[in-house]
Write a protein that holds these residues in place. Structure first.
Motif, PDB file in Angstrom:
ATOM      1  N   ALA A   1       0.888  -1.270  -0.163  1.00 16.26           N
ATOM      2  CA  ALA A   1      -0.085  -0.144  -0.049  1.00 16.26           C
ATOM      3  C   ALA A   1       0.869   1.307   0.183  1.00 16.26           C
ATOM      4  O   ALA A   1       2.024   1.155   0.451  1.00 16.26           O
ATOM      5  CB  ALA A   1      -0.731  -0.013   1.255  1.00 16.26           C
ATOM      6  N   GLU A   2       0.323   2.343  -0.419  1.00 20.04           N
ATOM      7  CA  GLU A   2       0.830   3.652  -0.455  1.00 20.04           C
ATOM      8  C   GLU A   2       2.172   3.559  -1.031  1.00 20.04           C
ATOM      9  O   GLU A   2       3.335   4.295  -0.656  1.00 20.04           O
ATOM     10  CB  GLU A   2       0.937   4.224   1.275  1.00 20.04           C
ATOM     11  N   VAL A   3       2.328   3.078  -2.234  1.00 21.03           N
ATOM     12  CA  VAL A   3       3.423   3.211  -3.096  1.00 21.03           C
ATOM     13  C   VAL A   3       3.599   4.589  -3.534  1.00 21.03           C
ATOM     14  O   VAL A   3       2.805   5.309  -4.004  1.00 21.03           O
ATOM     15  CB  VAL A   3       3.249   2.141  -4.275  1.00 21.03           C
ATOM     16  N   MET A   4       4.815   4.883  -3.608  1.00 16.94           N
ATOM     17  CA  MET A   4       5.373   6.635  -3.670  1.00 16.94           C
ATOM     18  C   MET A   4       6.562   6.265  -4.458  1.00 16.94           C
ATOM     19  O   MET A   4       7.520   5.665  -3.937  1.00 16.94           O
ATOM     20  CB  MET A   4       5.263   7.496  -2.586  1.00 16.94           C
ATOM     21  N   VAL A   5       6.835   7.137  -5.555  1.00 16.91           N
ATOM     22  CA  VAL A   5       8.141   7.401  -6.052  1.00 16.91           C
ATOM     23  C   VAL A   5       8.685   8.671  -6.368  1.00 16.91           C
ATOM     24  O   VAL A   5       8.132   9.461  -6.369  1.00 16.91           O
ATOM     25  CB  VAL A   5       8.183   6.603  -7.631  1.00 16.91           C
ATOM     26  N   ASP A   6       9.838   8.741  -5.588  1.00 17.19           N
ATOM     27  CA  ASP A   6      10.593   9.926  -5.693  1.00 17.19           C
ATOM     28  C   ASP A   6      11.799   9.857  -6.888  1.00 17.19           C
ATOM     29  O   ASP A   6      12.686   9.537  -6.835  1.00 17.19           O
ATOM     30  CB  ASP A   6      11.300  10.480  -4.176  1.00 17.19           C
ATOM     31  N   ASN A   7      11.094  10.623  -7.934  1.00 21.63           N
ATOM     32  CA  ASN A   7      12.463  10.550  -9.090  1.00 21.63           C
ATOM     33  C   ASN A   7      13.525  11.261  -8.831  1.00 21.63           C
ATOM     34  O   ASN A   7      14.726  11.191  -9.179  1.00 21.63           O
ATOM     35  CB  ASN A   7      11.671  11.341 -10.433  1.00 21.63           C
ATOM     36  N   ASN A   8      13.747  12.356  -7.984  1.00 23.42           N
ATOM     37  CA  ASN A   8      14.629  13.249  -7.702  1.00 23.42           C
ATOM     38  C   ASN A   8      15.837  12.329  -6.922  1.00 23.42           C
ATOM     39  O   ASN A   8      17.130  12.426  -7.005  1.00 23.42           O
ATOM     40  CB  ASN A   8      14.358  14.518  -6.730  1.00 23.42           C
ATOM     41  N   SER A   9      15.427  11.223  -5.950  1.00 28.76           N
ATOM     42  CA  SER A   9      16.284  10.729  -5.210  1.00 28.76           C
ATOM     43  C   SER A   9      16.396   9.154  -5.563  1.00 28.76           C
ATOM     44  O   SER A   9      17.066   8.514  -5.058  1.00 28.76           O
ATOM     45  CB  SER A   9      15.918  10.548  -3.670  1.00 28.76           C
ATOM     46  N   ASP A  10      15.477   8.647  -6.751  1.00 29.92           N
ATOM     47  CA  ASP A  10      15.674   7.421  -7.238  1.00 29.92           C
ATOM     48  C   ASP A  10      15.323   6.410  -6.265  1.00 29.92           C
ATOM     49  O   ASP A  10      15.536   5.360  -6.130  1.00 29.92           O
ATOM     50  CB  ASP A  10      17.023   7.002  -7.712  1.00 29.92           C
ATOM     51  N   GLU A  11      14.077   6.941  -5.487  1.00 25.76           N
ATOM     52  CA  GLU A  11      13.611   5.986  -4.274  1.00 25.76           C
ATOM     53  C   GLU A  11      12.079   5.751  -4.511  1.00 25.76           C
ATOM     54  O   GLU A  11      11.372   6.505  -4.978  1.00 25.76           O
ATOM     55  CB  GLU A  11      13.721   6.703  -2.886  1.00 25.76           C
ATOM     56  N   VAL A  12      11.745   4.535  -4.074  1.00 19.11           N
ATOM     57  CA  VAL A  12      10.436   4.046  -3.972  1.00 19.11           C
ATOM     58  C   VAL A  12      10.196   3.646  -2.632  1.00 19.11           C
ATOM     59  O   VAL A  12      10.897   3.156  -1.921  1.00 19.11           O
ATOM     60  CB  VAL A  12      10.161   2.954  -5.126  1.00 19.11           C
ATOM     61  N   SER A  13       8.984   4.064  -2.095  1.00 19.92           N
ATOM     62  CA  SER A  13       8.585   3.755  -0.676  1.00 19.92           C
ATOM     63  C   SER A  13       7.173   3.169  -0.654  1.00 19.92           C
ATOM     64  O   SER A  13       6.480   3.320  -1.478  1.00 19.92           O
ATOM     65  CB  SER A  13       8.511   4.857   0.184  1.00 19.92           C
ATOM     66  N   PHE A  14       7.036   2.263   0.170  1.00 19.95           N
ATOM     67  CA  PHE A  14       5.515   1.638   0.159  1.00 19.95           C
ATOM     68  C   PHE A  14       5.466   0.935   1.662  1.00 19.95           C
ATOM     69  O   PHE A  14       6.255   0.620   2.235  1.00 19.95           O
ATOM     70  CB  PHE A  14       5.420   0.541  -0.781  1.00 19.95           C
ATOM     71  N   ILE A  15       4.279   0.607   1.749  1.00 18.85           N
ATOM     72  CA  ILE A  15       3.991  -0.117   3.231  1.00 18.85           C
ATOM     73  C   ILE A  15       3.737  -1.569   2.878  1.00 18.85           C
ATOM     74  O   ILE A  15       2.996  -1.839   1.906  1.00 18.85           O
ATOM     75  CB  ILE A  15       2.705   0.647   3.745  1.00 18.85           C
ATOM     76  N   TYR A  16       4.245  -2.450   3.417  1.00 19.63           N
ATOM     77  CA  TYR A  16       3.944  -4.017   3.311  1.00 19.63           C
ATOM     78  C   TYR A  16       3.796  -4.752   4.578  1.00 19.63           C
ATOM     79  O   TYR A  16       4.201  -4.119   5.913  1.00 19.63           O
ATOM     80  CB  TYR A  16       5.188  -4.509   2.713  1.00 19.63           C
ATOM     81  N   SER A  17       3.331  -5.733   4.500  1.00 17.44           N
ATOM     82  CA  SER A  17       2.628  -6.290   5.990  1.00 17.44           C
ATOM     83  C   SER A  17       3.353  -7.668   6.120  1.00 17.44           C
ATOM     84  O   SER A  17       3.292  -8.313   7.293  1.00 17.44           O
ATOM     85  CB  SER A  17       1.136  -6.608   5.582  1.00 17.44           C
ATOM     86  N   SER A  18       4.215  -8.178   5.336  1.00 14.38           N
ATOM     87  CA  SER A  18       4.964  -9.238   5.728  1.00 14.38           C
ATOM     88  C   SER A  18       6.251  -9.487   4.743  1.00 14.38           C
ATOM     89  O   SER A  18       6.469  -8.793   3.817  1.00 14.38           O
ATOM     90  CB  SER A  18       3.997 -10.605   5.516  1.00 14.38           C
ATOM     91  N   GLU A  19       7.105 -10.348   5.259  1.00 12.57           N
ATOM     92  CA  GLU A  19       8.270 -10.449   4.652  1.00 12.57           C
ATOM     93  C   GLU A  19       7.992 -11.149   2.935  1.00 12.57           C
ATOM     94  O   GLU A  19       8.817 -10.816   2.061  1.00 12.57           O
ATOM     95  CB  GLU A  19       9.252 -11.578   4.942  1.00 12.57           C
ATOM     96  N   LEU A  20       6.979 -11.772   2.957  1.00 11.54           N
ATOM     97  CA  LEU A  20       6.457 -12.345   1.516  1.00 11.54           C
ATOM     98  C   LEU A  20       6.181 -11.173   0.568  1.00 11.54           C
ATOM     99  O   LEU A  20       6.478 -11.189  -0.349  1.00 11.54           O
ATOM    100  CB  LEU A  20       5.489 -13.489   1.612  1.00 11.54           C
ATOM    101  N   SER A  21       5.536 -10.401   1.185  1.00 10.80           N
ATOM    102  CA  SER A  21       4.861  -9.135   0.281  1.00 10.80           C
ATOM    103  C   SER A  21       6.205  -8.538  -0.022  1.00 10.80           C
ATOM    104  O   SER A  21       6.198  -7.940  -1.259  1.00 10.80           O
ATOM    105  CB  SER A  21       3.673  -8.625   0.916  1.00 10.80           C
ATOM    106  N   PHE A  22       6.973  -8.232   0.951  1.00 12.25           N
ATOM    107  CA  PHE A  22       7.991  -7.227   0.669  1.00 12.25           C
ATOM    108  C   PHE A  22       9.003  -7.902  -0.402  1.00 12.25           C
ATOM    109  O   PHE A  22       9.412  -7.391  -1.679  1.00 12.25           O
ATOM    110  CB  PHE A  22       8.948  -7.076   1.897  1.00 12.25           C
ATOM    111  N   ASN A  23       9.080  -9.271  -0.512  1.00 14.11           N
ATOM    112  CA  ASN A  23      10.030  -9.959  -1.386  1.00 14.11           C
ATOM    113  C   ASN A  23       9.457 -10.105  -2.838  1.00 14.11           C
ATOM    114  O   ASN A  23      10.064  -9.792  -3.878  1.00 14.11           O
ATOM    115  CB  ASN A  23      10.339 -11.271  -0.941  1.00 14.11           C
ATOM    116  N   LEU A  24       8.146 -10.102  -2.863  1.00 10.44           N
ATOM    117  CA  LEU A  24       7.363  -9.855  -4.070  1.00 10.44           C
ATOM    118  C   LEU A  24       7.512  -8.492  -4.656  1.00 10.44           C
ATOM    119  O   LEU A  24       7.523  -8.491  -6.005  1.00 10.44           O
ATOM    120  CB  LEU A  24       5.880 -10.198  -3.882  1.00 10.44           C
ATOM    121  N   ALA A  25       7.368  -7.645  -3.797  1.00  4.54           N
ATOM    122  CA  ALA A  25       7.609  -6.242  -4.271  1.00  4.54           C
ATOM    123  C   ALA A  25       8.966  -6.061  -5.072  1.00  4.54           C
ATOM    124  O   ALA A  25       9.068  -5.407  -6.178  1.00  4.54           O
ATOM    125  CB  ALA A  25       7.248  -5.300  -3.222  1.00  4.54           C
TER     126      ALA A  25
END
Length: 89
Positions: A30-54
């Motif tokens: 959830a809450e996926v955001m991309v910052d083109n200036n810093s080449d970063e993506v942020s998001f909220i995840y609920s488990s290690e599995l969902s993080f690895n899939l992302a």
């Protein structure tokens, strides 16, 4: 849990649109955001599995995490993802 990752091959808002669209389709991301200036993506995840899939989805789209392999095919995929993101925006 929230995380911010520095990614490779991020070029424009088309890339960002593709990343937001594709990661938002994943369960428990959830809450996926991309910052083109810093080449970063942020998001909220609920488990290690969902993080690895992302992380895998980012790599499959052509935007591997900094420190991971950034082969020519991944770079090419990022250009395709960029174009798709510009068209679907």
């Amino acid at each position: 849990m929230e995380i911010k990752l520095k990614i490779q091959n991020l070029k424009c808002h088309g890339c960002a649109n593709t990343i937001v669209t594709q990661l938002s389709k994943l369960n428990d991301i959830a809450e996926v955001m991309v910052d083109n200036n810093s080449d970063e993506v942020s998001f909220i995840y609920s488990s290690e599995l969902s993080f690895n899939l992302a992380k895998k989805k980012l790599s499959d789209l052509g935007y591997p995490i900094v420190g991971e392999s950034n082969s020519l095919p991944k770079k090419a995929k990022s250009f395709v993802s960029c174009v798709v993101g510009r068209i679907t925006k």
